[in-house]
Design a protein around this motif. Structure first.
Motif, PDB file in Angstrom:
ATOM      1  N   GLN A   1       0.835  -1.207   0.000  1.00  0.00           N
ATOM      2  CA  GLN A   1       0.000   0.000   0.000  1.00  0.00           C
ATOM      3  C   GLN A   1       0.869   1.257   0.000  1.00  0.00           C
ATOM      4  OE1 GLN A   1      -3.346   0.321  -0.468  1.00  0.00           O
ATOM      5  NE2 GLN A   1      -2.846   2.494  -0.536  1.00  0.00           N
TER       6      GLN A   1
ATOM      7  N   TYR B   1      -8.887  -2.766  -6.666  1.00  0.00           N
ATOM      8  CA  TYR B   1      -8.706  -2.919  -5.222  1.00  0.00           C
ATOM      9  C   TYR B   1      -9.150  -1.611  -4.558  1.00  0.00           C
ATOM     10  CZ  TYR B   1      -6.276  -3.164  -0.757  1.00  0.00           C
ATOM     11  OH  TYR B   1      -5.971  -3.129   0.572  1.00  0.00           O
TER      12      TYR B   1
ATOM     13  N   TYR C   1      -7.550   2.070  -4.363  1.00  0.00           N
ATOM     14  CA  TYR C   1      -6.898   2.752  -5.502  1.00  0.00           C
ATOM     15  C   TYR C   1      -7.316   4.223  -5.688  1.00  0.00           C
ATOM     16  CZ  TYR C   1      -4.698  -1.545  -7.380  1.00  0.00           C
ATOM     17  OH  TYR C   1      -3.933  -2.668  -7.580  1.00  0.00           O
TER      18      TYR C   1
ATOM     19  N   ASN D   1      -3.396  -4.279 -12.088  1.00  0.00           N
ATOM     20  CA  ASN D   1      -3.209  -5.276 -11.028  1.00  0.00           C
ATOM     21  C   ASN D   1      -3.520  -6.666 -11.573  1.00  0.00           C
ATOM     22  OD1 ASN D   1      -5.337  -6.336  -8.337  1.00  0.00           O
ATOM     23  ND2 ASN D   1      -3.131  -6.602  -8.440  1.00  0.00           N
TER      24      ASN D   1
ATOM     25  N   SER E   1       5.012  -7.277  -2.539  1.00  0.00           N
ATOM     26  CA  SER E   1       4.757  -7.341  -1.105  1.00  0.00           C
ATOM     27  C   SER E   1       4.972  -8.741  -0.553  1.00  0.00           C
ATOM     28  CB  SER E   1       3.303  -6.916  -0.852  1.00  0.00           C
ATOM     29  OG  SER E   1       2.958  -7.076   0.498  1.00  0.00           O
TER      30      SER E   1
ATOM     31  N   TYR F   1      -9.604 -14.960  -4.293  1.00  0.00           N
ATOM     32  CA  TYR F   1     -11.012 -14.577  -4.347  1.00  0.00           C
ATOM     33  C   TYR F   1     -11.755 -15.313  -5.466  1.00  0.00           C
ATOM     34  CZ  TYR F   1      -8.519 -10.798  -2.087  1.00  0.00           C
ATOM     35  OH  TYR F   1      -7.673 -10.090  -1.284  1.00  0.00           O
TER      36      TYR F   1
HETATM   37  N1  PMP Z   1      -2.772  -4.397  -3.793  1.00  0.00           N
HETATM   38  C1  PMP Z   1      -3.790  -5.264  -3.761  1.00  0.00           C
HETATM   39  C2  PMP Z   1      -4.432  -5.652  -5.046  1.00  0.00           C
HETATM   40  C3  PMP Z   1      -4.260  -5.781  -2.543  1.00  0.00           C
HETATM   41  O1  PMP Z   1      -5.277  -6.639  -2.536  1.00  0.00           O
HETATM   42  C4  PMP Z   1      -3.621  -5.363  -1.347  1.00  0.00           C
HETATM   43  C5  PMP Z   1      -4.078  -5.840   0.017  1.00  0.00           C
HETATM   44  N2  PMP Z   1      -5.277  -6.438   0.121  1.00  0.00           N
HETATM   45  C6  PMP Z   1      -2.556  -4.459  -1.444  1.00  0.00           C
HETATM   46  C7  PMP Z   1      -2.142  -4.006  -2.678  1.00  0.00           C
HETATM   47  C8  PMP Z   1      -1.826  -3.954  -0.234  1.00  0.00           C
HETATM   48  O2  PMP Z   1      -1.201  -4.968   0.437  1.00  0.00           O
HETATM   49  P1  PMP Z   1      -0.034  -4.732   1.505  1.00  0.00           P
HETATM   50  O3  PMP Z   1       0.000  -3.276   1.816  1.00  0.00           O
HETATM   51  O4  PMP Z   1      -0.419  -5.555   2.693  1.00  0.00           O
HETATM   52  O5  PMP Z   1       1.198  -5.203   0.838  1.00  0.00           O
END
Ligand code: PMP
Length: 401
Positions: free
Chosen positions: A102, A126, A129, A171, A233, A322
């Motif tokens: 994030q 997501y 965004y 994404n 991540s 999902y």
């Molecule tokens: N991108 C997507 C598509 C996600 O689903 C998520 C978390 N649900 C994130 C980014 C952020 O994840 P994190 O900050 O835990 O790495």
């Protein structure tokens, strides 16, 4: 005292799409037994070996300020991993370690956009965004990927929206749809980015959860390494959501400025968390597969359950944790169905509209609870959908009679 428009308008119209989730949490607080298929978080904790590595690092003294760009060891490990997976030459100078994906999304948009610039993103998306884009003072512009096109975005639609834009956020594997963008889709996206001089921000946090086909990082496409910022991540790949450890991979110059941004915002990621990430990544694919296995198993269960009925349609689930279900045969849209399901059967799923207009006929089901409970909840969902569909078609017949 007034607060900045940038933060008070973060969620735009005031709705962040999580109303149903909040309602289900309120029901739970009132003592109601709700089955939650809402959030994208594993039902297993971080692996004990990773926690042991984290503990050892902390006990060993890695508790002070860590290097802001990330430890040399983790940056090298991420660079080697990305190079091995994509073939694109990558060194630590191409990597910034961030407190989760994030923070990477926020930082990459800060790097790509000035206040007032247009930042495109694909709908369904997501949930954070548009708010992330508003958070850097840019203007979010959605481009729909239609259910009729298997939720693959069309280059022509991105092109039509690209006027005045500085960036495009994609994404794949996708949350919420579970779709993986194919080579044709990505070639089309790369072409539009090059012709319109756009930054491509590629959120690849689900790149270890692949059920069908292959994940292609668009940074590996011809001419794209210089204009792509990849967000990665440890959250999904290693069940480390709470550790807040992710990265940005991109051109050295952009990473240099992003390090400067990190100095003035996050000031880095805890050293003991980074050491645990190095340990986890060095355990290789076997551990990643072990962490992804429950979702793969539940997808197989879901396919069997859905095969036995014809009211609810599954969007082909190629990756991520999902299921996206088209529920319009019930006579309700995704939001109506999700609310009715919560009220009547105490099962919480996310309305597709929480993720954008393109998914309004759908609900998103997170495969994040134990197998038997998951299967029972899905069977109940299908039986309820069938009951609603029968009632809707009777009503339709009565009306036309
Ligand atoms: N991108 C997507 C598509 C996600 O689903 C998520 C978390 N649900 C994130 C980014 C952020 O994840 P994190 O900050 O835990 O790495």
């Amino acid at each position: 005292m007034s607060l900045s428009k940038r933060i008070t308008n973060l969620t735009g119209d005031g709705s962040d799409g999580w109303e149903l989730f909040i309602r289900s949490r309120e029901m739970i607080a009132d003592g109601i037994d709700v089955t939650e298929l809402t959030i994208g978080e594993h039902d297993i904790p971080t692996h004990p070996d990773i926690l042991d590595a984290m503990h050892a690092a902390a006990k060993g003294g890695h508790t002070g300020y860590a290097m802001v760009p990330g430890t040399a060891e983790l940056r090298d490990t991420v660079a080697a991993r990305v190079q091995a997976r994509t073939g694109v030459p990558t060194t630590r100078d191409n990597v910034l370690i961030t407190p989760g994906g994030q923070a990477g999304l926020f930082a990459t948009h800060s790097a790509a956009c000035d206040p007032g610039d247009v930042a495109m993103y694909i709908d369904p998306y997501y949930a954070t965004y548009p708010g992330t884009i508003r958070g850097v003072g840019a203007v979010p512009r959605a481009v729909q990927a239609l259910a009729d096109n298997a939720f693959q975005p069309r280059a022509a639609d991105i092109e039509a929206a690209a006027g005045g834009a500085k960036s495009l956020l994609i994404n794949s594997p996708n949350n919420p749809t579970g779709v993986i963008y194919g080579r044709d889709t990505l070639d089309g996206i790369a072409d539009v980015c090059q012709r319109h001089d756009l930054w491509l921000i590629s959120d690849e946090v689900y790149d270890t959860q692949i059920w069908e086909g292959a994940h292609i990082s668009p940074r590996s496409l011809p001419g794209m390494a210089d204009r792509t910022l990849v967000v990665g991540s440890m959250s999904k790949s290693h069940a480390m959501t709470g550790s807040r450890c992710g990265w940005i991979v991109g051109p050295q110059e952009a990473i240099g400025h992003l390090i400067n941004l990190a100095t003035h915002t996050t000031y880095g990621v805890p050293g003991f968390v980074q050491d645990a990430a190095v340990y986890a990544l060095n355990r290789g694919e076997t551990l990643e597969q072990e962490i992804a296995a429950p979702f793969r198993r539940r997808l197989a269960l879901a396919k069997d359950i859905l095969k036995a009925q014809n009211t609810v349609a599954l969007v082909p689930a190629q990756g991520a944790m999902y299921l996206m279900l088209d529920v319009h045969a019930t006579g309700l849209d995704g939001e109506g169905f999700a609310n009715a399901l919560l009220d009547t059967h105490h099962i919480a799923v996310m309305p597709g509209s929480s993720f954008g207009a393109a998914a309004a006929r759908h609900v998103r089901v997170a495969m994040t609870i134990q197998d038997t409970c998951f299967a029972t909840a899905l069977q109940t969902l299908c039986a309820y959908a069938a009951q609603l569909a029968t009632a809707a078609s009777r009503e339709g017949t009565a009306r036309s009679a």
